[in-house]
Write an enzyme that holds these catalytic residues in place. Structure first.
Site, PDB file in Angstrom:
ATOM      1  N   SER A 103       0.837  -1.193   0.000  1.00 38.36           N
ATOM      2  CA  SER A 103       0.000   0.000   0.000  1.00 38.36           C
ATOM      3  C   SER A 103       0.878   1.250   0.000  1.00 38.36           C
ATOM      4  CB  SER A 103      -0.978  -0.050   1.182  1.00 38.36           C
ATOM      5  OG  SER A 103      -2.013   0.888   1.036  1.00 38.36           O
ATOM      6  N   GLU A 114      -9.231  -5.431  -4.280  1.00 41.52           N
ATOM      7  CA  GLU A 114      -8.577  -4.509  -3.356  1.00 41.52           C
ATOM      8  C   GLU A 114      -9.553  -3.721  -2.488  1.00 41.52           C
ATOM      9  OE1 GLU A 114      -5.396  -3.916  -2.755  1.00 41.52           O
ATOM     10  OE2 GLU A 114      -4.238  -4.624  -4.471  1.00 41.52           O
ATOM     11  N   HIS A 148      -7.562  -5.866  -0.071  1.00 43.54           N
ATOM     12  CA  HIS A 148      -6.370  -5.126   0.339  1.00 43.54           C
ATOM     13  C   HIS A 148      -5.846  -5.651   1.673  1.00 43.54           C
ATOM     14  CE1 HIS A 148      -3.849  -1.640  -0.315  1.00 43.54           C
ATOM     15  NE2 HIS A 148      -4.125  -1.131   0.868  1.00 43.54           N
TER      16      HIS A 148
END
Length: 504
Positions: free
Chosen positions: A189, A316, A412
């Site tokens: 990220s 995600e 994610h």
């Protein structure tokens, strides 16, 4: 006794509770506390010590308001926040490959002390694993204006902290059994985008050979955009948007002011792009510390010297929806406003709708937004790096799991506990869907092996991508995952629709 000699002094670690063959040395200062006269400045060397320093607990985390499961929180007054942690299976002279982890958290939260980042399992594979803290929020990424005759405060102080940690590693890691010439930097990220920035920064050149990027985030500001954020934060803190004014606000006050700015965007559907996921800080392409945003830098060949392993998850943005950090888009009118705010073509949204005929408006929005922020951006980084002559390997994480009345998606952050081998950690079970099964353990072993092999000799176990062929390794456990692995790829639609680079 596990005592190691560094340039600053001797440190004592302890055997890892998970594997006594691995030694954990925690909370080693790699730079001086970045407060007082050093606030908003480049990191300075840590002050040396004479006695053996016990390094058996994580250091303080950077100023932030987050409270993460199983992780320490920041307390005002904690200043020695620039520290790193080492897990090593070796001794001096072993020359083991080194993996350096940079945590994510939208540049405003997180730390190296999160349980899912424990390096024991990867160290057991033969790596020396290093995790680190760096300045977050305004302290790390806020733009500080310079008055007339004033020495400017650098942008990207969080990135400069990361470079200081890499310099410390180059000078000291041999004492822990690591090879200073065989360093891989990894992140997820905002941590992945930090790594992408480091590959383009002159000051980081030569400090690492390889980089692992999981779900890099599309967020890099110009100086003008960063200055506008500073004005908003300063106003919320009740201080002038000057260096003197910002220095007069405590770290705690600037954290609270940033949270106020974020909350205003979150509550205002008419506030444009920031309404949907109001992250306000990120790297600044100032032309000095950071020459350009990572995608532009990769296309220009600035990152070509570093071998890349790039991964993203197939779903995600569903995590951001699940934790309530994303706007709730449930109507066609809201979806059209989202597309307009980001300059997305009708053809892109309609094309995605045709490929997801049974999807709700919400799921269509999550698919497009996840591509925009993470998946397509990560893929374009890989493409640009390969097009410029760099070595890149690509993968996608598609593992799903049903249970507790709700399907856990390939969303994610779900890939990181697998790559670290930390599936048993209770704090990650929200991400992974509960205690692991044998298929999960097997997937984790394969992902750990790929990271270890890449960090050791640059080959994760599948063909590299090039300009004409982009092979992708798919990570999943069984039949339920196959749909996620095969679907949700809208790359051809993005190629014909344009792709906006975003500012935080």
């Amino acid at each position: 006794m596990h005592v190691y000699t560094t340039k600053s002094g001797r440190v004592r670690g302890r055997a890892s509770v998970r594997d006594h063959a691995v030694v954990a040395v925690l909370g080693i200062p790699y730079a001086a506390p970045p407060f007082g006269v050093d606030r908003f400045r480049e990191p300075r060397p840590a002050r040396p010590w004479d006695e053996v320093r016990d390094c058996v607990a994580f250091g303080p985390v950077a100023p932030q308001s987050a409270e993460l499961p199983g992780s320490p929180t920041w307390s005002p007054g904690d200043e020695d926040v620039l520290s790193l942690n080492i897990w090593t299976p070796g001794t001096e002279g072993d020359g083991l490959p080194v993996l350096v982890w940079i945590h994510g958290g939208a540049y405003v939260f997180g730390s190296s002390a999160q349980p899912d980042f424990d390096g024991t399992a990867l160290a057991g594979e033969g790596l020396v694993v290093v995790t680190l803290n760096y300045r977050l929020g305004f302290e790390g990424f806020g733009h500080v204006p310079a008055g007339e005759g004033e020495m400017p405060c650098p942008d990207n102080r969080g990135l400069l902290d990361q470079i200081a940690a890499l310099e410390w590693i180059r000078e000291n890691i041999a004492a822990f059994g690591g090879a200073p010439g065989n360093v891989t930097v990894a992140g997820q990220s905002s941590g992945a985008t930090s790594v992408a920035c480091l590959t383009a920064m002159d000051r980081a050149r030569g400090l690492f050979r390889r980089a692992i990027l999981h779900s890099a985030v599309n967020a890099c500001a110009s100086v003008a955009e960063a200055a506008r954020t500073t004005a908003e934060v300063a106003a919320a803190a009740g201080v002038p948007a000057t260096r003197e004014g910002l220095l007069s606000a405590s770290p705690q006050a600037l954290v609270a002011a940033g949270d106020q700015v974020v909350d205003r965007y979150r509550r205002d559907p008419a506030s444009g792009r920031r309404h949907y996921d109001p992250a306000i800080y990120g790297p600044v392409a100032d032309g000095h510390t950071l020459p350009a945003d990572p995608l532009t830098a990769a296309a220009a060949g600035l990152t070509r010297e570093v071998d890349l392993l790039v991964c993203h998850t197939t779903e995600e943005y569903w995590l951001l929806d699940a934790v309530g950090s994303s706007a709730k888009i449930t109507s066609e009118e809201q979806l059209a406003a989202f597309a307009q705010d980001f300059g997305l073509s009708a053809g892109l949204v309609d094309g995605c709708r045709l490929r997801m005929p049974e999807a709700s408006v919400r799921d269509l929005y999550l698919a497009v937004h996840g591509d925009l922020l993470f998946a397509e951006y990560s893929s374009r980084l890989a493409d640009s790096h390969a097009d410029a002559g760099g070595t890149v390997f690509r993968s996608r994480f598609a593992r799903r799991r049903g249970g507790r009345g709700q399907r856990v998606r390939a969303w994610h952050c779900a890939d990181i506990p697998f790559a670290f081998g930390n599936l048993e950690e209770e704090s990650v079970h929200f991400l992974t869907g509960g205690p692991p099964g044998e298929g999960d353990h097997e997937l984790s072993r394969r992902m750990m092996s790929a990271w270890t092999s890449f960090a050791t000799h640059g080959d994760p176990g599948w063909p590299r991508a090039d300009t004409s062929s982009l092979p992708v390794r798919l990570w999943y456990t069984g039949r339920e995952d196959e749909g996620a692995a095969a679907g949700g790829d809208f790359r051809d639609l993005w190629r014909t629709s344009g792709f906006p680079l975003l500012a935080p």
